[in-house]
Design a protein around this motif. Sequence first.
Motif, short mmCIF file in Angstrom:
data_model
loop_
_atom_site.label_atom_id
_atom_site.label_comp_id
_atom_site.label_asym_id
_atom_site.label_seq_id
_atom_site.Cartn_x
_atom_site.Cartn_y
_atom_site.Cartn_z
N LEU A 174 -7.49 -20.14 -15.20
CA LEU A 174 -8.83 -20.04 -15.59
C LEU A 174 -9.01 -21.26 -15.07
O LEU A 174 -9.94 -22.24 -15.96
N LEU A 175 -10.42 -21.75 -13.98
CA LEU A 175 -11.12 -22.35 -14.15
C LEU A 175 -12.68 -22.30 -14.03
O LEU A 175 -13.21 -21.52 -13.37
N LEU A 176 -13.26 -23.35 -15.01
CA LEU A 176 -14.45 -23.25 -15.29
C LEU A 176 -14.78 -24.60 -14.81
O LEU A 176 -14.44 -25.57 -15.08
N LEU A 177 -16.29 -23.91 -13.92
CA LEU A 177 -16.72 -25.16 -13.85
C LEU A 177 -18.14 -25.37 -13.79
O LEU A 177 -19.36 -24.24 -14.00
N ASP A 178 -18.61 -26.52 -14.48
CA ASP A 178 -19.86 -26.38 -15.03
C ASP A 178 -20.65 -27.55 -14.49
O ASP A 178 -20.34 -28.63 -14.23
N GLU A 179 -21.66 -26.83 -13.74
CA GLU A 179 -22.83 -27.28 -12.78
C GLU A 179 -21.91 -28.27 -11.87
O GLU A 179 -22.56 -29.56 -11.27
N PRO A 180 -20.76 -27.73 -10.97
CA PRO A 180 -19.86 -28.50 -10.13
C PRO A 180 -21.57 -29.09 -9.43
O PRO A 180 -20.90 -30.09 -8.05
N GLY A 181 -22.24 -28.61 -8.86
CA GLY A 181 -23.08 -29.18 -7.49
C GLY A 181 -24.10 -30.67 -8.01
O GLY A 181 -24.44 -31.04 -7.94
N THR A 182 -24.06 -30.53 -9.52
CA THR A 182 -25.10 -31.57 -9.85
C THR A 182 -24.38 -33.24 -8.98
O THR A 182 -23.71 -33.34 -9.70
N GLY A 183 -25.63 -33.61 -8.74
CA GLY A 183 -25.99 -34.89 -8.24
C GLY A 183 -25.37 -35.02 -7.08
O GLY A 183 -25.02 -35.99 -6.45
N LEU A 184 -25.12 -34.03 -6.20
CA LEU A 184 -24.41 -33.85 -5.13
C LEU A 184 -25.16 -33.50 -4.15
O LEU A 184 -25.75 -32.47 -3.89
N ASP A 185 -25.03 -34.23 -3.40
CA ASP A 185 -25.86 -33.67 -1.84
C ASP A 185 -25.35 -32.23 -1.61
O ASP A 185 -24.34 -31.80 -1.31
N LEU A 186 -26.26 -31.24 -0.55
CA LEU A 186 -25.44 -30.43 -0.11
C LEU A 186 -24.17 -29.96 1.26
O LEU A 186 -23.49 -29.58 0.55
N ARG A 187 -24.09 -31.19 1.44
CA ARG A 187 -23.24 -31.25 2.09
C ARG A 187 -21.47 -31.31 0.87
O ARG A 187 -20.85 -30.54 1.70
N ALA A 188 -22.07 -32.06 0.51
CA ALA A 188 -20.31 -32.40 -0.96
C ALA A 188 -20.81 -31.54 -1.57
O ALA A 188 -19.23 -30.30 -1.41
N ARG A 189 -21.43 -30.74 -1.43
CA ARG A 189 -22.03 -29.42 -2.77
C ARG A 189 -20.98 -28.16 -1.68
O ARG A 189 -20.28 -27.33 -2.50
N ARG A 190 -21.15 -28.39 -0.82
CA ARG A 190 -20.77 -27.39 0.82
C ARG A 190 -18.65 -27.15 0.56
O ARG A 190 -18.29 -26.55 0.02
N ALA A 191 -18.21 -28.39 0.78
CA ALA A 191 -17.29 -29.15 0.65
C ALA A 191 -16.19 -28.52 -0.79
O ALA A 191 -15.25 -28.15 -0.51
N PHE A 192 -16.99 -29.37 -1.84
CA PHE A 192 -16.36 -28.66 -2.95
C PHE A 192 -16.42 -27.29 -2.95
O PHE A 192 -14.86 -26.70 -3.58
N GLN A 193 -17.32 -26.29 -2.88
CA GLN A 193 -17.25 -24.95 -3.10
C GLN A 193 -16.16 -24.69 -2.03
O GLN A 193 -15.19 -23.55 -2.60
N GLY A 194 -15.99 -25.32 -0.66
CA GLY A 194 -14.39 -24.59 -0.02
C GLY A 194 -13.62 -24.71 -0.31
O GLY A 194 -12.82 -24.07 -0.52
N LEU A 195 -13.27 -25.95 -1.13
CA LEU A 195 -11.76 -26.28 -2.02
C LEU A 195 -11.70 -25.20 -3.11
O LEU A 195 -10.32 -25.16 -2.90
N VAL A 196 -12.82 -24.93 -3.34
CA VAL A 196 -12.32 -24.00 -4.55
C VAL A 196 -12.30 -22.51 -3.87
O VAL A 196 -11.13 -22.60 -5.14
N ALA A 197 -12.47 -22.32 -2.92
CA ALA A 197 -12.24 -20.63 -2.99
C ALA A 197 -10.80 -21.24 -1.59
O ALA A 197 -9.96 -20.03 -2.19
N SER A 198 -10.58 -22.27 -0.96
CA SER A 198 -9.07 -22.17 -0.19
C SER A 198 -8.23 -22.47 -1.43
O SER A 198 -6.95 -21.30 -1.18
#
Lengths: 366, 262
Positions: A174-198
Amino acid sequence: MSARSGGGASVAIRVSGVRHDYFAGRKSAGLGAAIGPALDGVDLEITSGEFVALLGPNGSGKSTLLSAISTALRPTSGEVSWCPESRPAMSEVRSRLGVVFQSPGLDALLTVRENLETAAAMQGMARDESVRRIGELADRLEIAHRLDQRCGTLSGGLRRRADLARAMLHGPDLLLLDEPGTGLDLRARRAFQGLVASLRAERTKAGGKPLTVVMSTHLMDEAEEADRVVLMHAGRVAADDSPERLRSRIGPAVLRVFDGDQAGAVAMVGAMVGAGSIDGLDERHGVRSVVPPEDVAERERVLSMLIERGTAFEYGRPTLGDAYLSLTGAALETEEHVGGMNGESGTRSRRSGRGHRVGTNVEGRA
Amino acid sequence: MSADAKIVGSAAVVALLRRDVLRFVRQPSRIVAAIGTSVMLWVVLGSGFAGSFAPAMAVDSASEGETYRAYLIPGVAVAVVVFSSVFGAIGLIDDRRDGFLQAQLVSPTPMWATIGARVVSSSALAWVQALPVLLAALVIGVPGGAAGLVGAAAGMLLIAVGMSGLSLAAAWRINSVQGFHGVMNLVLMPMWLLSGAFFPVEGASPWLRTVMMVNPLTWGTECVRSSLRGAESGQGAGWMWMGAAGFAAATLALCAGVMKRP
């Protein structure tokens, strides 16, 4: 309607009647008064392998709910159960959890490797195993070249990735992510989401226990990636469904009129499309969202009128923000929402007069 | 406690200790401050207040023939231990703010390991920072000899554990560094000033002497001082050692009672 996957999958988390009060002072000393419930009777069931987003503005209760699920907070009343069928001991629950907090749980004075080694020890991992997993995850999350760099010198995006590596080190279910996009720009946010999805996809492909992800966010684009979105409002669940179904509750399209200095334009549109079809008013940003007339000619008339008046507007597919506004009458925090409008093509971003950044596919501005 | 919990807990204690040592050596300002504070206290107070405390020294039979600078050494050592212990506890508040503590609390690390690692690292670092003060004692001359130095180091360790435990228990309940400093100034400064670090208990007025005698820090300070002077010069030193050890044990119990998961 719920978007729960069901189908015999086991329940990963069950939240039953959870209420939580914060106090203005120290409750135990009898000094504090409750500041209204942060959670007010929340019921939620999350199936193993699901990706659930808790979406809501600041103060809606999503982070409090996530804290309760992470074992970091004991709710005032109600119950959170992890794998309720087997009822594991708390130490076992914690060994199955991976948590990425809003503030990365990394020591700025330590290198990434030292942080990960410390985290591995706290998870009770053997030295050999931790070395292997750190290597694997560093490669997978593209931080191998930063392993010997102090965390305090990393960019926000890299720090998030290092924190994700910390949370995934012991192979949690179980992975819990609390506001993982806070402080990140759109590109970094998308990259992070991509990593979680993969990471989820890899776990499924490997045939192991599926990775369940629960994420709190106030950003629509992050929530769009989830299997299921739980809209949180005033400590309650306002709606719980797939992103597509939530959007479809609004209708096929939404017309957003930016109030600007012309309050009359908003009223005029309201009058033209009929009071019953007005979804809501985001007073903070001066935006009125309405369901446009279904009749093409009538719709064209409304849009032409807006162009003639020089009123800024957007026309496109509804967003989760529209669904939220429609269901709760309140707006999501939108200062960072980018590409929120689900236009079919040619979507572009711009900044409105009040710093409200939006994506549009049809717009009119004199 | 299960064997698994013991293994997880022991590994976590070692890892957290390593982390705190790395943090310490990577902040040169802390090392400079530790050495600078002790030198400054000893030189400035030893030179500036020698005359002021001469009457009190004359009343104290145990300090007969002792210079004020020599008298001050245990007090300076105790000051370094006390204030370094407070720094250790501030680290706890920083960890809460930075998310490290939350990550620790949602991990399977048992609470005894979390508390143990904090107390051990905070007290060990405070103790190490105060050891150079004993070098000054060597320069002046230690009547207690090598055994006296070992005894003084042991006394300082008891004070370090006691003050670390007290500071950590307070830091667990306080969310801001400013608030923590306020509480610590209210509690620790009087404890230190009235511990016999600056002036002998015997020279104080009767009511103040009573306050000083019930101050746990006085017991630890007296352990250090009596060790450096030599065991035969200590008045009731055995009781002081028991008191200092009891205080350290009591603060550990306080930590165990206060520092709990939600």
